[in-house]
Motif scaffolding. Structure first.
Motif, PDB file in Angstrom:
ATOM      1  N   UNK A   1    -100.851 -23.945  12.005  1.00 44.01           N
ATOM      2  CA  UNK A   1    -101.066 -25.095  11.705  1.00 44.01           C
ATOM      3  C   UNK A   1     -99.751 -26.105  11.331  1.00 44.01           C
ATOM      4  N   UNK A   2     -98.452 -25.520  11.698  1.00 43.01           N
ATOM      5  CA  UNK A   2     -97.340 -26.433  11.505  1.00 43.01           C
ATOM      6  C   UNK A   2     -96.978 -26.931  12.805  1.00 43.01           C
ATOM      7  N   UNK A   3     -96.483 -28.370  12.578  1.00 46.04           N
ATOM      8  CA  UNK A   3     -95.978 -29.102  13.885  1.00 46.04           C
ATOM      9  C   UNK A   3     -94.562 -28.731  13.847  1.00 46.04           C
ATOM     10  N   UNK A   4     -94.321 -28.644  15.383  1.00 42.29           N
ATOM     11  CA  UNK A   4     -92.733 -28.437  15.549  1.00 42.29           C
ATOM     12  C   UNK A   4     -92.377 -29.586  16.303  1.00 42.29           C
ATOM     13  N   UNK A   5     -91.123 -30.195  16.123  1.00 36.93           N
ATOM     14  CA  UNK A   5     -90.847 -31.474  16.402  1.00 36.93           C
ATOM     15  C   UNK A   5     -89.871 -31.426  17.513  1.00 36.93           C
ATOM     16  N   UNK A   6     -89.066 -30.213  17.511  1.00 37.55           N
ATOM     17  CA  UNK A   6     -87.924 -30.072  18.578  1.00 37.55           C
ATOM     18  C   UNK A   6     -87.898 -28.535  19.106  1.00 37.55           C
ATOM     19  N   UNK A   7     -88.000 -28.418  20.338  1.00 37.28           N
ATOM     20  CA  UNK A   7     -88.009 -26.961  20.733  1.00 37.28           C
ATOM     21  C   UNK A   7     -86.755 -27.142  21.901  1.00 37.28           C
ATOM     22  N   UNK A   8     -85.953 -26.134  21.771  1.00 37.19           N
ATOM     23  CA  UNK A   8     -84.843 -26.107  22.491  1.00 37.19           C
ATOM     24  C   UNK A   8     -85.227 -25.807  24.004  1.00 37.19           C
TER      25      UNK A   8
ATOM     26  N   UNK B   1     -78.687 -22.153  20.957  1.00 40.96           N
ATOM     27  CA  UNK B   1     -78.250 -22.614  19.561  1.00 40.96           C
ATOM     28  C   UNK B   1     -77.579 -23.949  20.001  1.00 40.96           C
ATOM     29  N   UNK B   2     -77.022 -23.936  21.218  1.00 43.95           N
ATOM     30  CA  UNK B   2     -76.124 -25.095  21.937  1.00 43.95           C
ATOM     31  C   UNK B   2     -77.037 -26.109  22.614  1.00 43.95           C
ATOM     32  N   UNK B   3     -78.146 -25.859  23.160  1.00 43.20           N
ATOM     33  CA  UNK B   3     -79.220 -26.569  23.607  1.00 43.20           C
ATOM     34  C   UNK B   3     -80.022 -27.147  22.679  1.00 43.20           C
TER      35      UNK B   3
END
Length: 546
Positions: free
Chosen positions: A410-417, A422-424
């Protein structure tokens, strides 16, 4: 001009949909139309399971043929029944505003039990009938102790079977009840199933109109189109097509726009789901304002889908990575005929506690963004949020699998590499994160350094809190490896380094990395031109080994 003819299936539900269309055409277009009921293969064969009627378009092909033969002018379909590839010379000219995309659990009250918080559960041993593999896999994932007998027939037939006591419950589309009147006795309850757990068939709840592409009335009928519904359901169908599926694929994907955000729910059963009492599902839930990015994010972050039609013909394959990862890949690769062996070098241990979290309250409360380096940091994140709730916590993850687990909770993820590095991730965050915002990393004690190294290149204040540690396994007694493998596949840089320290005598005809960072570590270890998976998924690996 002759009266245009509408063609559709002759079921009660289909007729109700035709009536909706006729009313729209007569009121908005000022046209009189007639209706011709038609029977599809799915209407004629009421014995076979829906999953066994393998031809895509079993409920629509007869109607499409009637269009091409000019027996009808306009076809009315439940959009979810149409193949993802449109027939030659035919066009979807309008998608009507969508009814509810949700499924309903229609169940006898005596087959439910409630906990102290009022949450419902289905009683063990209940018989919940469905003809859908997608609904079956989702239900068994949450309630493994129920049975899911197959059911066929139109809406009234299914309701009659329920009322006869053959089943304890059935699952149907909520849109059905919005379109036709169905009497349900008081001892039966209708429960809308949440899209986060039960995303539905692509385009469920949408009615579409189909015509010949050169029909004189095409442009006029096209004015009935609802652009917002069309945009959402077409993307759902594109995702289905990209995964190589038809209606037999146990995939649910629902896209809706709410409060200015596109909200996407997806579930897909793993290829071996029928072997398990409680099937494994991959789940994705995301919210974004960027509609164009949805498809890429979905396809890049589905790790394990169905078994493609590949033949690995007894190839020897060594999978080197965490036990969870190698387990998820080994079954489908074995099913393709390969001889698979797995190797894991690390155990993992949590180093946080409630007292630990309280000691790091200041970093947590100061952070605008939380970066989760792996799924093993998720329990700590949940505990931080429980003890010190944040209203607008923004989360970024390196891995798609980590994002899926967070979304399933139930947690939103705002950015996924995009690349799983790590660099991406930091590159992606630069485009979104404001300079005055603070970042907090939750990760492994001895593995955070890649992230902290990248974060020194940006201007944001950041903190890191180690919440678990990777503990090397030093004993490999009982592990016997071949002298040479056809393919050796690595799922992390740390496993590359340990492998060559411990098993430098093992060779491989082909060295494969799950991503560019792992590939660079292979190169640094003396491997020339290692292969790199095209994406962090089973299909991404198969593209370079088959």
């Amino acid at each position: 001009m002759k009266t245009p003819v509408i063609g559709a299936r002759g079921s009660v539900l289909s007729k109700s949909q035709v009536n909706i269309v006729i009313n729209l055409i007569e009121k908005k277009l000022n046209l009189k139309v007639s209706f011709k009921p038609l029977k599809s293969l799915g209407d004629i064969d009421l014995v076979s399971k829906i999953s066994d009627i393998t031809k895509e378009g079993s409920f629509t092909s007869t109607i499409e043929q009637a269009l091409l033969k000019k027996e009808i002018d306009i076809a009315v379909h439940s959009f979810k029944d149409l193949p993802t590839v449109n027939s030659n010379k035919l066009r979807i000219c309008a998608v009507l505003p969508r009814n509810s995309p949700k499924d309903l659990l229609i169940i006898y009250k005596e087959s439910l039990r409630y906990d102290e918080n009022g949450s419902w559960k289905i009683t063990n041993g209940s018989r919940i009938a469905t003809g859908s593999e997608r609904r079956r896999s989702q239900l068994l994932n949450e309630f493994p102790n129920v049975t899911t007998p197959d059911i066929r027939g139109n809406v009234n037939t299914r309701i009659k079977k329920l009322l006869s006591g053959i089943y304890d419950g059935i699952i149907m589309a909520e849109a059905v009840f919005e379109r036709i009147q169905i009497e349900i006795p008081e001892n039966i309850i209708k429960i809308p199933l949440p899209l986060e757990k039960y995303p539905t068939s692509p385009a469920q709840g949408a009615i579409c109109l189909q015509m010949e592409e050169d029909h004189a009335l095409l442009d006029i009928v096209s004015t009935l189109n609802d652009p917002l519904t069309e945009k959402a359901v077409n993307l759902e169908r594109e995702i289905l097509a990209s995964l190589g599926g038809g209606c037999q694929l146990p995939l649910g994907v629902t896209i809706i726009k709410s409060e200015g955000m596109w909200k996407v729910s997806l579930s897909i059963a793993h290829s071996d789901w029928k072997l398990h009492k409680q099937p494994n599902l991959t789940r994705i839930f995301l919210e974004t304002v960027d509609f164009k990015s949805i498809k890429e994010k979905i396809l890049n972050n589905i790790n394990y889908i169905s078994i493609p039609d590949k033949n690995l013909d007894k190839k020897s394959i060594l999978l080197v990575g965490s036990k969870t990862t190698t387990d998820s890949y080994s079954f489908p690769i074995m099913t393709m005929g390969a001889n698979v062996q797995s190797l894991n070098f690390f155990d993992y241990s949590e180093i946080w506690s409630k007292e630990f979290i309280k000691n790091h309250k200041s970093e947590w409360e100061k952070a605008d963004w939380i970066i989760i380096s792996s799924k093993r940091a998720i329990p700590a994140l949940i505990s931080f949020q429980k003890i010190f709730p944040k209203k607008n916590v923004q989360v970024a993850t390196i891995g798609g699998n980590t994002a899926r687990i967070l979304q399933s909770k139930g947690l939103s993820v705002h950015i996924i590499s995009k690349e799983g590095t790590a660099k991406s991730l930091i590159s992606d965050m630069k485009k979104i994160v404001k300079k005055e915002q603070s970042l907090l990393i939750l990760g492994a004690k001895n593995l955070i350094k890649d992230l902290t190294s990248e974060l020194t290149k940006i201007e944001n204040e950041f903190f890191s809190i180690p919440v678990y540690e990777a503990i090397p396994i030093n004993s490999f007694d009982g592990i016997t490896l071949k002298e040479e493998y056809d393919y050796t596949i690595f799922f992390s840089s740390n496993h590359v380094k340990t492998f060559f320290d411990k098993f430098s005598n093992v060779s491989s005809k082909n060295w494969v990395a799950i991503g560019p960072t792992t590939a660079k570590t292979l190169t640094d270890s003396g491997i020339s031109n290692p292969k790199t998976a095209t994406q962090r998924s089973l299909n991404g690996i198969l593209e370079v080994i088959t």
